[in-house]
Design a protein around this motif. Structure first.
Motif, PDB file in Angstrom:
ATOM      1  N   ALA A   1       0.831  -1.203   0.000  1.00  0.00           N
ATOM      2  CA  ALA A   1       0.000   0.000   0.000  1.00  0.00           C
ATOM      3  C   ALA A   1       0.864   1.251   0.000  1.00  0.00           C
TER       4      ALA A   1
ATOM      5  N   LEU B   1      -3.865   2.303   0.889  1.00  0.00           N
ATOM      6  CA  LEU B   1      -4.051   1.348   1.977  1.00  0.00           C
ATOM      7  C   LEU B   1      -5.509   0.893   2.093  1.00  0.00           C
TER       8      LEU B   1
ATOM      9  N   CYS C   1      -1.731  -1.267  -4.278  1.00  0.00           N
ATOM     10  CA  CYS C   1      -2.556  -0.091  -4.562  1.00  0.00           C
ATOM     11  C   CYS C   1      -1.867   1.135  -3.997  1.00  0.00           C
TER      12      CYS C   1
END
Length: 382
Positions: free
Chosen positions: A262, A267, A351
């Motif tokens: 993340a 996150l 991500c």
């Protein structure tokens, strides 16, 4: 609970057909948006004269403003894709026929023209007509792919916490549960910015009370993010659109352990995956690398610490890219630190900010991660 399973890709590809027209429609839309309630009433009156009952009065501002921004091409590609997902669901929900869409287009054009009397020209009218044709075509095509369900959910902000500089954590309670799956994203629109939709991923697995946690970082000139961070308060309204995306969803077969990477507010969907496993452990071990510039920027440390303490299968690794005091194991960007923890048999879900995501696949492949074990967020911006 209903679930939504669709790729963002087709919707986004249709959104690409909505391109800038030869005439800049931005100023005329800005003038219209400045009087959006009055303009939306003109829109509703015109529609109701020709097709009584087509639009519910409480929905007309959302439909008008979203269609206007889409036709005017005033948003970036991700914003247009979010608006398109909302309108495509609305199209299916109302059961619009081609002639209905023509009525909506004519009504919108009349409302924009009325708010721009002093500057209305034949060229501007032609530009709006072209924009509307493209928007209506895109909505029709997308409607065949988005599935059925509400176009949006009305929600109330029940908590708003400034978690770090420029970052807010919002807890919102929809009036009806939103049928999302951990890892998906939903369009979000503050009613004070009518028609402006942006993608955000819930940071929690679905809860019994239906509340959804959103992590928002204010970005420069961010119409929606700035409003969510600085202009929203508990008790205020919010709109959530239909859940989209499948790229970050967990494989239901626990063949491999997980490495979650993340960056910043990226996150959120990865924490939701951890919560999904916490609700139904399946034997997988999970390493979550949470990247931030400094410890002060790691805004969700308390929740991550609680999750790690409660679940022996979870290891949380902070990664600090700009902290000279960080130890060697935690110094560097999130992906650099994560690759130190790659064990060779993990599924990798990543991500973060667009630059991080853009270069991640090549770095992971170069590190030996098989392509079918790399999971990156759906490309809502292309």
């Amino acid at each position: 609970m209903e679930t939504t399973e669709l790729r963002a890709g087709p919707t986004v590809r249709v959104a690409e057909t909505i391109r800038a027209v030869s005439v800049d429609l931005g100023p005329s839309w800005a003038a219209t948006a400045a009087a959006v309630d009055r303009a939306a009433t003109t829109f509703l009156d015109t529609v109701s004269d020709r097709l009584p009952g087509l639009l519910a009065e409480r929905d007309h501002v959302v439909v008008f403003a979203t269609l206007g921004r889409l036709a005017g091409g005033v948003d970036d590609p991700a914003g247009r894709a979010a608006a398109l997902a909302v309108l495509a669901r609305a199209h299916r929900g109302v059961g619009l026929l081609p002639q209905h869409a023509d009525v909506l287009g004519d009504a919108l054009l009349a409302a924009v023209a009325r708010e721009n009397r002093a500057r209305w020209t034949a060229a501007l009218a032609a530009g709006w007509e072209r924009g509307l044709r493209r928007a209506v075509t895109a909505v029709r095509r997308a409607a065949a792919r988005v599935g059925d369900g509400p176009a949006w959910w009305r929600a109330e902000v029940v908590a708003h916490d400034r978690a770090a500089d420029g970052v807010a954590v919002l807890t919102v309670r929809p009036r009806r549960p939103v049928p999302y799956r951990p890892g998906q994203a939903v369009p979000v629109c503050p009613p004070s910015r009518p028609g402006a939709w942006r993608w955000y991923s819930p940071a929690n697995a679905p809860r019994p009370d239906g509340t959804v946690e959103l992590h928002v970082r204010a970005v420069a000139a961010g119409l929606v993010s700035g409003t969510l961070v600085d202009g929203v308060r508990p008790g205020g309204p919010l709109l959530l659109g239909p859940p989209c995306g499948i790229s970050l969803l967990l494989d239901p077969s626990p063949w491999h352990d997980l490495l979650l990477v993340a960056g910043g507010t990226g996150l959120a969907p990865l924490r939701a995956l951890v919560e999904q496993l916490a609700a139904a452990p399946d034997g997988r071990r999970v390493t979550l690398v949470a990247g931030a510039r400094t410890p002060a920027d790691l805004y969700d440390r308390a929740t991550l610490a609680e999750l790690e303490a409660a679940h022996g299968w979870l290891t949380v690794v902070p990664a600090y890219s700009h902290d000279p005091a960080a130890g060697p194991a935690g110094r560097g960007d999130a992906l650099t630190v994560a690759l130190r923890h790659y064990a060779g048999d993990q599924e990798v879900h990543l991500c973060g900010p667009p630059p991080m995501v853009a270069g991640a696949r090549l770095r992971l492949l170069a590190a030996g991660v098989p392509a079918d074990r790399i999971h990156l967020p759906d490309a809502f911006d292309r």
